[in-house]
Write an enzyme that holds these catalytic residues in place. Sequence first.
Site, PDB file in Angstrom:
ATOM      1  N   ASP A  55      46.873  22.067  39.205  1.00 30.43           N
ATOM      2  CA  ASP A  55      47.467  20.769  38.863  1.00 30.43           C
ATOM      3  C   ASP A  55      48.293  20.180  39.996  1.00 30.43           C
ATOM      4  O   ASP A  55      48.553  20.849  41.005  1.00 30.43           O
ATOM      5  CB  ASP A  55      48.329  20.916  37.593  1.00 30.43           C
ATOM      6  CG  ASP A  55      49.249  22.136  37.622  1.00 30.43           C
ATOM      7  OD1 ASP A  55      49.429  22.723  38.700  1.00 30.43           O
ATOM      8  OD2 ASP A  55      49.770  22.497  36.559  1.00 30.43           O
TER       9      ASP A  55
ATOM     10  N   ASN B  32      56.709  25.921  26.675  1.00 31.00           N
ATOM     11  CA  ASN B  32      56.145  25.424  25.417  1.00 31.00           C
ATOM     12  C   ASN B  32      54.693  25.875  25.235  1.00 31.00           C
ATOM     13  O   ASN B  32      53.979  25.344  24.400  1.00 31.00           O
ATOM     14  CB  ASN B  32      56.246  23.890  25.351  1.00 31.00           C
ATOM     15  CG  ASN B  32      55.501  23.207  26.493  1.00 31.00           C
ATOM     16  OD1 ASN B  32      54.792  23.878  27.256  1.00 31.00           O
ATOM     17  ND2 ASN B  32      55.635  21.899  26.610  1.00 31.00           N
TER      18      ASN B  32
ATOM     19  N   HIS C 201      52.327  25.764  27.603  1.00 29.76           N
ATOM     20  CA  HIS C 201      51.305  25.064  28.391  1.00 29.76           C
ATOM     21  C   HIS C 201      50.712  25.954  29.479  1.00 29.76           C
ATOM     22  O   HIS C 201      51.363  26.868  29.980  1.00 29.76           O
ATOM     23  CB  HIS C 201      51.810  23.718  28.948  1.00 29.76           C
ATOM     24  CG  HIS C 201      52.793  23.772  30.065  1.00 29.76           C
ATOM     25  ND1 HIS C 201      53.974  23.060  30.053  1.00 29.76           N
ATOM     26  CD2 HIS C 201      52.765  24.406  31.254  1.00 29.76           C
ATOM     27  CE1 HIS C 201      54.633  23.266  31.183  1.00 29.76           C
ATOM     28  NE2 HIS C 201      53.913  24.087  31.936  1.00 29.76           N
TER      29      HIS C 201
ATOM     30  N   GLU D 250      49.572  20.230  27.916  1.00 29.18           N
ATOM     31  CA  GLU D 250      50.730  20.251  27.040  1.00 29.18           C
ATOM     32  C   GLU D 250      50.307  20.398  25.574  1.00 29.18           C
ATOM     33  O   GLU D 250      49.164  20.078  25.220  1.00 29.18           O
ATOM     34  CB  GLU D 250      51.492  18.927  27.206  1.00 29.18           C
ATOM     35  CG  GLU D 250      52.093  18.732  28.600  1.00 29.18           C
ATOM     36  CD  GLU D 250      53.414  19.487  28.792  1.00 29.18           C
ATOM     37  OE1 GLU D 250      53.539  20.612  28.281  1.00 29.18           O
ATOM     38  OE2 GLU D 250      54.293  18.945  29.471  1.00 29.18           O
TER      39      GLU D 250
END
Length: 241
Positions: A67, A136, A138, A143
């Site tokens: 990413d 979280n 990811h 996400e």
Amino acid sequence: MKIISTKNYDDMSRKAANILSAQIILKHDCILGLATGSTVEGIYKQLIMQNRNGDVDFSGVHSVNLDEYVGLSGEHNQSYRYFMETNLFSQINVHRGNTHVPDGTAADAEAECIRYESLIKELGGIDLQLLGLGHNGHIGFNEPDDKFPLLTHRVQLKESTIKANSRFFEKEDQVPREAITMGIKTIMQAKRILLCVSGTAKAEILKQVLSGPVTPAVPGSILQLHPNLTVVADEDALCHL
Ligand code: GLP
């Protein structure tokens, strides 16, 4: 799934680096999927040492990173290209032209996503994908959502991710709000996956990822379905499992 429990962060870094270098030794022209973040810094330090000692040779390796932040150029010190240059590429014998990170400054981000996805295909697919884990759940920058995003795409970052990553920026409002990330299908198509996790702060989410329901609300949970997943995590991260 194979879970390797390590004593601490250093032990995790050494074991994960050994798995990556074994991959390179077995296939000198392999395609590595690489990641950024504090979790992988120690792994890259180990790989640099192994490269200097002559134990692993990166001259045939190609890499594709997961990413990049939208809007940051490779020269920006918080871009993921910059992270890769400083923490790995500039210190090993990889050919720079063989290293790939999505271009966060592409005028047409959607076209960049399509280019990146085809590039991975043209290279022949990822042999081994290294992953960290977001707080979280990811992976890359996929996400929590109500569906799994499939291919490389532009994504709006969650407030919790912006907060977590603000520790690298002077101020929280400097953290980009968007990123380009490989999709879940892109990641799942890798032949092998190596997920690395460290610390008690990730223990609860790691438990959900490895033993909770497979759901896009916890994107990493999809990894339970990968046929060749290795998890290298320290005792702190594994304390709820
Ligand atoms: C970022 C990256 C992820 C990484 C995660 C965890 O959001 N996009 O690929 O896994 O952070 O980072 P850290 O290892 O610093 O906790």
